[in-house]
Write a protein that holds these residues in place. Structure first.
Motif, PDB file in Angstrom:
ATOM      1  N   UNK A 145       3.285  -3.476 -11.442  1.00 18.11           N
ATOM      2  CA  UNK A 145       3.695  -4.150 -10.209  1.00 18.11           C
ATOM      3  C   UNK A 145       2.813  -5.362  -9.951  1.00 18.11           C
ATOM      4  N   UNK A 146       1.507  -5.229 -10.192  1.00 16.42           N
ATOM      5  CA  UNK A 146       0.604  -6.364 -10.014  1.00 16.42           C
ATOM      6  C   UNK A 146       0.972  -7.533 -10.917  1.00 16.42           C
TER       7      UNK A 146
ATOM      8  N   UNK B  45       0.810  -1.216   0.000  1.00 18.05           N
ATOM      9  CA  UNK B  45       0.000   0.000   0.000  1.00 18.05           C
ATOM     10  C   UNK B  45       0.843   1.265   0.000  1.00 18.05           C
ATOM     11  N   UNK B  46       2.112   1.162   0.349  1.00 20.72           N
ATOM     12  CA  UNK B  46       2.988   2.328   0.363  1.00 20.72           C
ATOM     13  C   UNK B  46       3.883   2.403  -0.879  1.00 20.72           C
TER      14      UNK B  46
ATOM     15  N   UNK C 109       7.669  -8.928  -3.081  1.00 16.93           N
ATOM     16  CA  UNK C 109       9.007  -8.405  -2.836  1.00 16.93           C
ATOM     17  C   UNK C 109       9.580  -7.614  -3.986  1.00 16.93           C
ATOM     18  N   UNK C 110       8.735  -6.985  -4.789  1.00 15.92           N
ATOM     19  CA  UNK C 110       9.233  -6.218  -5.926  1.00 15.92           C
ATOM     20  C   UNK C 110       9.291  -4.728  -5.659  1.00 15.92           C
ATOM     21  N   UNK C 111       8.948  -4.320  -4.444  1.00 22.60           N
ATOM     22  CA  UNK C 111       8.973  -2.908  -4.091  1.00 22.60           C
ATOM     23  C   UNK C 111      10.409  -2.399  -4.085  1.00 22.60           C
TER      24      UNK C 111
END
Length: 67
Positions: A51-52, A5-6, A61-63
């Motif tokens: 990202x989805x 969410x961030x 873990x792709x952030x």
């Protein structure tokens, strides 16, 4: 698929991946240093989709790391 969410979806350039510094909510359009001009909401939607799809294909873990 849920993403973090961030995740800075509206501040991340959907063209080059650069993350803009602090961006007040009243900024609705911005230009990246690569020259791409973004509508904040459209850019965020592109990044959330990317990202989805990445989470679906590769797992969580792709952030990008927080700095």
């Amino acid at each position: 698929v849920a993403i973090d969410r961030f995740y800075p979806s509206s501040k991340t350039c959907s063209v080059c991946g650069a993350i803009a510094s602090a961006m007040p909510l009243d900024v609705r359009e911005w230009t990246c240093r690569c020259g791409a001009v973004h509508d904040r909401d459209v850019n965020a939607a592109k990044n959330i989709l990317a990202v989805g799809l990445t989470v679906t294909a590769c797992g969580d873990g792709v952030r990008p790391p927080r700095t």
